[in-house]
Design a protein around this motif. Structure first.
Motif, PDB file in Angstrom:
ATOM      1  N   ARG A   1       0.810  -1.220   0.000  1.00 26.23           N
ATOM      2  CA  ARG A   1       0.000   0.000   0.000  1.00 26.23           C
ATOM      3  C   ARG A   1       0.842   1.269   0.000  1.00 26.23           C
ATOM      4  N   THR A   2       2.116   1.156   0.357  1.00 27.12           N
ATOM      5  CA  THR A   2       2.970   2.342   0.421  1.00 27.12           C
ATOM      6  C   THR A   2       3.860   2.498  -0.811  1.00 27.12           C
ATOM      7  N   ALA A   3       3.879   1.498  -1.675  1.00 27.61           N
ATOM      8  CA  ALA A   3       4.717   1.568  -2.877  1.00 27.61           C
ATOM      9  C   ALA A   3       4.085   2.491  -3.915  1.00 27.61           C
ATOM     10  N   THR A   4       4.903   3.244  -4.643  1.00 23.41           N
ATOM     11  CA  THR A   4       4.400   4.171  -5.652  1.00 23.41           C
ATOM     12  C   THR A   4       3.840   3.403  -6.844  1.00 23.41           C
TER      13      THR A   4
ATOM     14  N   ASP B   1       1.181  11.872  -4.381  1.00 25.19           N
ATOM     15  CA  ASP B   1       1.760  10.699  -3.710  1.00 25.19           C
ATOM     16  C   ASP B   1       1.110   9.489  -4.361  1.00 25.19           C
ATOM     17  N   GLY B   2       1.862   8.798  -5.188  1.00 22.20           N
ATOM     18  CA  GLY B   2       1.283   7.741  -6.016  1.00 22.20           C
ATOM     19  C   GLY B   2       1.064   6.421  -5.342  1.00 22.20           C
ATOM     20  N   SER B   3       1.254   6.321  -4.022  1.00 18.33           N
ATOM     21  CA  SER B   3       0.966   5.065  -3.326  1.00 18.33           C
ATOM     22  C   SER B   3      -0.543   4.917  -3.152  1.00 18.33           C
ATOM     23  N   LEU B   4      -0.966   3.722  -2.760  1.00 18.45           N
ATOM     24  CA  LEU B   4      -2.396   3.486  -2.547  1.00 18.45           C
ATOM     25  C   LEU B   4      -2.932   4.393  -1.441  1.00 18.45           C
ATOM     26  N   ASP B   5      -2.133   4.553  -0.394  1.00 16.31           N
ATOM     27  CA  ASP B   5      -2.522   5.460   0.689  1.00 16.31           C
ATOM     28  C   ASP B   5      -2.606   6.898   0.179  1.00 16.31           C
ATOM     29  N   GLY B   6      -1.654   7.300  -0.670  1.00 17.75           N
ATOM     30  CA  GLY B   6      -1.647   8.654  -1.205  1.00 17.75           C
ATOM     31  C   GLY B   6      -2.827   8.912  -2.114  1.00 17.75           C
ATOM     32  N   ILE B   7      -3.224   7.903  -2.921  1.00 20.44           N
ATOM     33  CA  ILE B   7      -4.389   8.049  -3.805  1.00 20.44           C
ATOM     34  C   ILE B   7      -5.654   8.229  -2.974  1.00 20.44           C
ATOM     35  N   ALA B   8      -5.787   7.448  -1.911  1.00 18.54           N
ATOM     36  CA  ALA B   8      -6.967   7.572  -1.032  1.00 18.54           C
ATOM     37  C   ALA B   8      -7.016   8.951  -0.392  1.00 18.54           C
TER      38      ALA B   8
ATOM     39  N   SER C   1     -10.928   4.669   1.299  1.00 17.45           N
ATOM     40  CA  SER C   1     -10.190   4.047   2.398  1.00 17.45           C
ATOM     41  C   SER C   1      -9.396   2.876   1.846  1.00 17.45           C
ATOM     42  N   VAL C   2      -8.360   2.487   2.549  1.00 19.64           N
ATOM     43  CA  VAL C   2      -7.534   1.351   2.137  1.00 19.64           C
ATOM     44  C   VAL C   2      -7.778   0.213   3.120  1.00 19.64           C
TER      45      VAL C   2
ATOM     46  N   VAL D   1      -6.556  -3.016  -0.679  1.00 17.96           N
ATOM     47  CA  VAL D   1      -7.591  -2.727  -1.668  1.00 17.96           C
ATOM     48  C   VAL D   1      -8.079  -1.303  -1.459  1.00 17.96           C
ATOM     49  N   LEU D   2      -8.246  -0.530  -2.548  1.00 17.05           N
ATOM     50  CA  LEU D   2      -8.814   0.808  -2.455  1.00 17.05           C
ATOM     51  C   LEU D   2     -10.334   0.686  -2.494  1.00 17.05           C
ATOM     52  N   SER D   3     -10.997   1.154  -1.436  1.00 14.02           N
ATOM     53  CA  SER D   3     -12.456   1.086  -1.348  1.00 14.02           C
ATOM     54  C   SER D   3     -13.043   2.488  -1.463  1.00 14.02           C
TER      55      SER D   3
END
Length: 495
Positions: A145-148, A187-194, A207-208, A217-219
Motif C-alpha cells: 500500500r505504500t509503494a508508488t 503521492d502515487g501510493s495506494l494510501d496517497g491516492i486515497a 479508504s484502504v 484494496v482501495l475502497s
C-alpha cells in the motif's frame, strides 16, 4: 534532567529581621544596665503602637471580612442561577416535555419530533419498499500500500447510473449538472491516492482495506441517493492510475446508488436519504428496514412529565430565590447594596407573570401564573395541581410551548431563565462586575494594610530607641543617687 547546586551567601536583612535585631539589641542594653527604670519597655511600646493603630486595623479587618463575604456570596449566586438555567435547558432539550411520535414498528421505521413542532394530532401510515443506498467500488488488490503506483490526475463525476441485476457493474451513466472534480495525485501510493480523493471533498470517500492475504484494496463509497452515482477516470489513458477507473463496464462495484422508496398515506414517494424530515409534518423519520406491511405513526402526550417538570421547577426556583433574597436582605444581606443582586431578585420575581408562549390560541395559558403557579407573601412559589392538570389537558400544545427549547421559542421559560443567568454573570453590569469591584476593593485594602504595618513598625522602632535612651539616663541617675546615698551614710558614720 536539571541539577541544583547549593551556595552559601550572607542573607540580606528583611524589614522583619531588622526589627527583630533592633528589639533584641535594645533589650540587651536594658538588661546590661541592670534594673534601669523598672519599666517593661517591650510591652509598653507594643501596647502604645497597637493603641495608635487599633482603630484603623479594626476598620480594615471589618472591611476585609465584609468584602470576603460579598465575593463568596456573589460567586454562589452566579453559580446557582447558572446551574438552574443549565438544568432547565437539559430538561427541555431532552425531548421528554414534547409530544413524541410513536412508530408501531421501530425496527423498520424510527420517528422523533423535530424540536418545536406540534405533533399532537399525528396519524399516518407508512410502507417502506426500499432503503436508500450508496454506490461503492473496489480496486484490485495491491501487494504494498505504500509503494508508488503512479502520479497524475483523476476526474470524478457525479450523476445517475443504471446497473446490472446484481448491482456489481454499471451499465449506463448520465452526468449530473455539477462540475466534474479534478483530483491531483502527487503521492502515487495506494494510501496517497486515497488521501487525494478524500481531500477533494467531492462526496466520495476512500479508504484502504487490508484483505485476508495481507494485500491492500482501495475502497470507494459515495453518498446515498440515485443522483449520487459516480465515475472515476484517470486523465492519462496510459497511466497506471487507470486500474482505479470506475465507470460503465469498468471497475468492480460493491453497491448501487438508489433512492429510498416508500408510501405515505397512500402516496408513493422517493428520497435520497434514509433520514427524512420533509414527509410528515414535525417528524423526523429514520428508515431502518424494508417493511412487510404498513407501519402506523401516532403520538403520545408528555402529561405526567410536564406536571413533574413544573413541580421540579418550583422546588428549584424556591431554593434559588431563597439564596438571592437572603443575600439582598436590607439588614443582614451581604449584597444588600449590590445593584446586580437586586436586579437578579427582581428578574426571578417577574418570571411567573411573563408571557412565555406568545401567539397562543384565545383562552390558552401564556404565563406560569395561569398554569396554577402562585407567589406567596414571602416570594416563594407553590403549585395548584388541579389548575395545572386542567391547563395541560385543555391546552397541551401551549403548555409544551412554554417549556420548548430556546430555538423553538425565544420567549419561553428556558430562554427567559437563560437570559437572567447571562445578565447575572455579565462582567459589565452583572454579578461578574460586582466580583471585579469587590476584588479590587479587597486589593486596595491589602495595600492600605501594608502601609499601616510599615508605619507601625517604624513607630515601634522609634519608640524603642527613645525608651532605651530614657532607660539609660534613668540608670545613670540611679547610679548617682546610690553614690550620694553611700557618701551621706559615710559622712553620718564619721560624725
Amino acid at each position: 534532567m536539571t541539577t541544583t547546586t547549593a551556595t552559601t551567601s550572607t542573607p540580606t536583612p528583611t524589614p522583619a529581621s531588622t526589627a527583630s535585631v533592633t528589639k533584641s539589641a535594645a533589650q540587651s542594653v536594658l538588661t546590661s544596665l541592670s534594673t534601669g527604670s523598672g519599666v517593661d519597655t517591650d510591652s509598653l511600646v507594643t501596647n502604645l503602637v497597637q493603641a495608635q493603630f487599633a482603630a484603623k486595623n479594626a476598620a480594615i479587618a471589618a472591611k476585609t471580612a465584609a468584602l470576603t463575604a460579598q465575593i463568596s456570596t456573589t460567586s454562589t449566586l452566579k453559580s446557582t442561577i447558572a446551574q438552574f438555567s443549565t438544568a432547565l435547558g437539559t430538561l427541555t432539550g431532552g425531548g421528554t416535555l414534547q409530544t413524541q411520535p410513536v412508530s408501531s414498528n421501530a425496527s423498520v421505521l424510527g420517528a422523533s419530533a423535530i424540536p418545536g413542532a406540534k405533533v399532537g394530532q399525528l396519524s399516518s401510515s407508512i410502507t417502506v419498499s426500499a432503503l436508500a443506498s450508496a454506490q461503492g467500488a473496489r480496486s484490485a488488490a495491491v501487494a504494498d500500500r505504500t509503494a508508488t503506483i503512479a502520479t497524475g490526475k483523476l476526474t470524478l463525476t457525479l450523476g445517475t447510473a443504471t446497473y446490472n441485476g446484481a448491482g456489481t457493474a454499471m451499465t449506463g451513466f448520465t452526468a449530473g449538472s455539477g462540475t466534474p472534480v479534478s483530483i491531483d495525485v502527487t503521492d502515487g501510493s495506494l494510501d496517497g491516492i486515497a488521501s487525494a480523493i478524500n481531500a477533494a471533498k467531492s462526496g466520495v470517500t476512500a479508504s484502504v482495506i487490508t484483505d485476508a492475504d495481507g494485500k491492500a484494496v482501495l475502497s470507494l463509497k459515495g453518498t446515498t441517493g440515485a443522483a449520487q452515482a459516480f465515475t472515476l477516470k484517470a486523465d492519462d489513458a496510459g497511466s497506471a492510475l487507470n486500474q482505479f477507473n470506475v465507470g460503465v463496464n469498468t471497475g468492480t462495484l460493491t453497491g448501487a446508488a438508489a433512492n429510498a422508496q416508500l408510501t405515505v398515506d397512500g402516496v408513493s414517494v422517493q428520497r435520497s436519504s434514509n433520514t427524512i424530515s420533509d414527509l410528515v409534518s414535525g417528524v423526523k423519520l429514520q428508515l431502518n428496514a424494508v417493511s412487510a406491511g404498513p407501519v402506523s405513526l401516532s403520538s403520545t402526550r408528555p402529561t405526567a412529565a410536564l406536571a413533574q417538570a413544573v413541580s421540579d421547577f418550583v422546588d428549584t426556583y424556591n431554593q434559588v430565590y431563597a439564596g438571592a433574597k437572603s443575600a439582598t436582605d436590607p439588614i443582614t444581606g451581604d449584597l444588600k447594596s449590590d445593584t446586580a443582586a437586586k436586579t437578579l431578585l427582581r428578574s426571578l420575581q417577574s418570571l411567573t407573570t411573563k408571557t412565555l408562549a406568545p401567539g397562543s390560541s384565545a383562552g390558552a395559558p401564556t404565563t406560569l401564573a395561569q398554569l396554577g403557579i402562585a407567589t406567596g407573601r414571602d416570594g416563594t412559589l407553590s403549585v395548584n395541581t388541579d389548575t395545572l392538570n386542567k391547563a395541560i389537558a385543555a391546552y397541551p400544545d401551549e403548555v409544551e410551548a412554554m417549556f420548548a427549547t430556546t430555538s423553538s421559542n425565544a420567549l419561553g421559560l428556558q430562554s427567559s431563565l437563560s437570559g437572567i443567568s447571562l445578565a447575572a454573570s455579565s462582567s459589565v453590569y452583572g454579578l461578574g462586575a460586582s466580583t471585579t469591584r469587590y476584588t479590587k476593593a479587597q486589593s486596595d485594602l491589602t495595600i492600605e494594610q501594608d502601609k499601616i504595618t510599615t508605619l507601625s513598625d517604624a513607630m515601634k522602632t522609634r519608640m524603642t530607641q527613645q525608651f532605651s535612651s530614657m532607660n539609660s539616663k534613668v540608670t545613670a541617675y540611679k547610679s548617682t543617687q546610690t553614690f550620694l546615698e553611700n557618701q551621706i551614710k559615710a559622712w553620718n558614720k564619721d560624725s
